[in-house]
Write a protein that holds these residues in place. Structure first.
Motif, PDB file in Angstrom:
ATOM      1  N   THR A  59      35.093  65.337  83.511  1.00 19.80           N
ATOM      2  CA  THR A  59      34.043  65.167  84.190  1.00 19.80           C
ATOM      3  C   THR A  59      34.345  64.631  85.732  1.00 19.80           C
ATOM      4  OG1 THR A  59      34.219  62.846  83.419  1.00 19.80           O
ATOM      5  CG2 THR A  59      32.583  64.552  82.004  1.00 19.80           C
ATOM      6  N   MET A  62      34.628  67.677  87.402  1.00 22.18           N
ATOM      7  CA  MET A  62      33.341  68.541  87.583  1.00 22.18           C
ATOM      8  C   MET A  62      32.499  68.015  88.686  1.00 22.18           C
ATOM      9  SD  MET A  62      32.299  68.832  83.363  1.00 22.18           S
ATOM     10  CE  MET A  62      30.631  69.015  83.677  1.00 22.18           C
ATOM     11  N   LYS A  66      31.234  70.203  92.022  1.00 23.03           N
ATOM     12  CA  LYS A  66      29.662  70.083  92.367  1.00 23.03           C
ATOM     13  C   LYS A  66      29.433  69.657  93.669  1.00 23.03           C
ATOM     14  CE  LYS A  66      27.764  68.863  87.713  1.00 23.03           C
ATOM     15  NZ  LYS A  66      27.044  67.977  86.761  1.00 23.03           N
ATOM     16  N   ASP A 102      25.087  72.147  84.840  1.00 25.79           N
ATOM     17  CA  ASP A 102      26.425  72.129  84.924  1.00 25.79           C
ATOM     18  C   ASP A 102      27.035  73.582  84.974  1.00 25.79           C
ATOM     19  OD1 ASP A 102      26.982  69.451  84.690  1.00 25.79           O
ATOM     20  OD2 ASP A 102      26.725  69.235  82.698  1.00 25.79           O
ATOM     21  N   HIS A 114      30.781  77.400  83.541  1.00 27.33           N
ATOM     22  CA  HIS A 114      30.544  76.142  83.428  1.00 27.33           C
ATOM     23  C   HIS A 114      31.565  75.367  84.429  1.00 27.33           C
ATOM     24  CE1 HIS A 114      30.279  72.481  81.641  1.00 27.33           C
ATOM     25  NE2 HIS A 114      29.284  72.613  80.986  1.00 27.33           N
ATOM     26  N   THR A 115      30.969  74.212  85.156  1.00 28.69           N
ATOM     27  CA  THR A 115      31.684  73.672  86.218  1.00 28.69           C
ATOM     28  C   THR A 115      33.056  73.010  85.408  1.00 28.69           C
ATOM     29  OG1 THR A 115      30.209  71.579  85.577  1.00 28.69           O
ATOM     30  CG2 THR A 115      29.863  72.972  87.688  1.00 28.69           C
ATOM     31  N   SER A 116      32.992  72.785  84.143  1.00 22.73           N
ATOM     32  CA  SER A 116      34.306  72.145  83.590  1.00 22.73           C
ATOM     33  C   SER A 116      35.473  73.446  83.819  1.00 22.73           C
ATOM     34  CB  SER A 116      33.916  71.880  82.367  1.00 22.73           C
ATOM     35  OG  SER A 116      33.828  72.953  81.473  1.00 22.73           O
TER      36      SER A 116
END
Length: 133
Positions: A59, A62, A66, A102, A114-116
């Motif tokens: 997180t 992430m 962002k 996300d 996905h940002t992960s």
């Protein structure tokens, strides 16, 4: 809580499997009576710690991705769908990508990312250094 399960469900399933193996091994006749209690507690604590650390690191990355994207930077994401030499996609606002929750999405690309599964593209630093010279 939804994001936690989205990111960590695979590790939770692996953890349940490890706890099952621990329970099986520690209840065998050749193990001491306290083995079950000690084994389950220690393995559970280890799993909770490792999953929590992984969730925190993911997180945090992430949030960084962002922030970089919103500032106009370039992000690099892994593309497991395309099995070629280059298994990554460059994502930036200049390339008509947008951030929805996300997920990075673009009308010019068939799927979102996905940002992960993304990190900062360090190539920007090289380009900025060349431009400054």
């Amino acid at each position: 809580m939804e994001l936690f399960f989205e990111l960590e469900i695979a590790y939770i399933v692996i953890g349940i499997f490890l706890l099952t193996v621990t329970a099986f091994v520690t209840t065998r006749g050749f193990m001491p009576r306290v083995a079950f209690k000690r084994g389950m507690i220690s393995v559970s604590m280890m799993l909770v710690t490792m999953i929590s650390i992984h969730y925190y690191m993911t997180t945090t990355r992430m949030d960084g991705v962002k922030e970089i994207f919103n500032e106009g930077g370039t992000i690099i994401c892994e593309n497991k769908m395309q099995r070629t030499i280059s298994r990554s996609v460059l994502i930036s606002k200049n390339l008509e990508w947008r951030l929805e929750g996300d997920l990075f999405v673009s009308d010019n690309h068939t799927r979102g990312f996905h940002t992960s599964r993304c990190v900062d593209f360090i190539g920007d630093d090289i380009e900025e250094q060349k431009a400054a010279q």
